[in-house]
Motif scaffolding. Structure first.
Motif, PDB file in Angstrom:
ATOM      1  N   THR A   1       0.829  -1.209   0.000  1.00 11.67           N
ATOM      2  CA  THR A   1       0.000   0.000   0.000  1.00 11.67           C
ATOM      3  C   THR A   1       0.860   1.255   0.000  1.00 11.67           C
ATOM      4  OG1 THR A   1      -1.827  -1.152   1.047  1.00 11.67           O
ATOM      5  CG2 THR A   1      -1.819   1.244   1.242  1.00 11.67           C
TER       6      THR A   1
ATOM      7  N   TYR B   1      -2.628  -3.349  -8.110  1.00 13.84           N
ATOM      8  CA  TYR B   1      -3.185  -2.999  -6.805  1.00 13.84           C
ATOM      9  C   TYR B   1      -4.677  -3.324  -6.747  1.00 13.84           C
ATOM     10  CZ  TYR B   1      -3.433  -1.135  -2.187  1.00 13.84           C
ATOM     11  OH  TYR B   1      -3.598  -1.053  -0.820  1.00 13.84           O
TER      12      TYR B   1
ATOM     13  N   GLY C   1      -4.342  -5.519  -3.853  1.00 10.63           N
ATOM     14  CA  GLY C   1      -3.936  -4.542  -2.843  1.00 10.63           C
ATOM     15  C   GLY C   1      -4.465  -4.863  -1.460  1.00 10.63           C
ATOM     16  N   GLU C   2      -3.834  -4.261  -0.464  1.00  8.56           N
ATOM     17  CA  GLU C   2      -4.166  -4.535   0.938  1.00  8.56           C
ATOM     18  C   GLU C   2      -5.303  -3.661   1.475  1.00  8.56           C
ATOM     19  OE1 GLU C   2       0.503  -5.265   2.151  1.00  8.56           O
ATOM     20  OE2 GLU C   2      -0.278  -3.233   1.922  1.00  8.56           O
ATOM     21  N   ASP C   3      -5.351  -2.396   1.075  1.00 12.45           N
ATOM     22  CA  ASP C   3      -6.336  -1.456   1.617  1.00 12.45           C
ATOM     23  C   ASP C   3      -7.606  -1.499   0.759  1.00 12.45           C
ATOM     24  OD1 ASP C   3      -7.645   1.362   1.548  1.00 12.45           O
ATOM     25  OD2 ASP C   3      -6.431   1.404   3.379  1.00 12.45           O
TER      26      ASP C   3
ATOM     27  N   LEU D   1      -8.568   1.861  -1.150  1.00 12.13           N
ATOM     28  CA  LEU D   1      -7.617   2.174  -2.216  1.00 12.13           C
ATOM     29  C   LEU D   1      -7.700   1.146  -3.348  1.00 12.13           C
ATOM     30  CD1 LEU D   1      -4.478   3.332  -0.190  1.00 12.13           C
ATOM     31  CD2 LEU D   1      -5.872   4.730  -1.720  1.00 12.13           C
ATOM     32  N   LYS D   2      -7.933  -0.100  -2.975  1.00 17.89           N
ATOM     33  CA  LYS D   2      -8.075  -1.173  -3.971  1.00 17.89           C
ATOM     34  C   LYS D   2      -9.286  -0.893  -4.869  1.00 17.89           C
ATOM     35  CE  LYS D   2      -8.482  -6.195  -4.130  1.00 17.89           C
ATOM     36  NZ  LYS D   2      -8.500  -7.431  -3.378  1.00 17.89           N
TER      37      LYS D   2
END
Length: 178
Positions: free
Chosen positions: A39, A143, A147-149, A152-153
């Motif tokens: 991230t 992402y 992605g992790e968040d 945001l993903k």
């Protein structure tokens, strides 16, 4: 040589995932392997991309031909918007990941555009735009897929169609010039 690099990357990724992803984003290995960036790396790379696009667009508005000026106007509007959106979504713990100035590589691209002679500007600008948007599409795809968040993903996935459209437009500019 490629096999050695990929073997190293795989060992690095399996051995120390968080370190390998940061190194991988810097070296391009993550992109080659299709690995989602951390991230923090995504935030930094996306923000740097926006900042570079905005600066390049300002130069193109002064030095570009009619097509490039129109494209630059869109880049200025779209990348200002995504920059604002990104800043509003960055978790408080990762605010430090947001760059405050262009990195060396971006500064060199901008200097190249500023220093380009009028007859060489289109060649420089068009190829930089194609390359930058290929990189952005790769970053956002990876992402959006891993992605992790979650916020945001989701944003990366929603932003991706516009980036792909920018890439198509940049490729058309580059093709029309040749």
């Amino acid at each position: 040589m490629k096999k050695a690099v990929l073997a190293f990357a795989l060992v690095a990724v399996v051995g120390t995932p968080s370190f390998a992803q940061s190194v991988g984003e810097k070296t391009g290995i993550n992109s080659t392997l299709g690995i989602a960036p951390k991230t923090e790396d995504f935030i930094k790379e996306a923000a740097m991309s926006d900042m570079t696009e905005i600066e390049a667009a300002k130069i193109a508005q002064q030095k570009g031909n009619a097509e490039e000026k129109k494209f630059a106007e869109m880049m200025l509007a779209d990348h200002t918007k995504t920059s604002t959106e990104l800043k509003s979504m960055v978790p408080a713990s990762l605010k430090a990941a947001l760059p405050t100035a262009l990195d060396d590589a971006s500064q060199k691209k901008i200097a190249k555009l500023r220093d380009a002679k009028p007859e060489n500007f289109a060649s420089e600008y068009d190829s930089i735009q194609v390359s930058a948007h290929k990189d952005a599409v790769s970053l956002f795809e990876r992402y959006a897929n891993g992605g992790e968040d979650p916020k945001l993903k989701d944003w990366a996935g929603k932003t991706l169609p516009a980036l792909k459209h920018h890439l198509e437009m940049a490729q058309a500019l580059d093709k029309n010039r040749k």
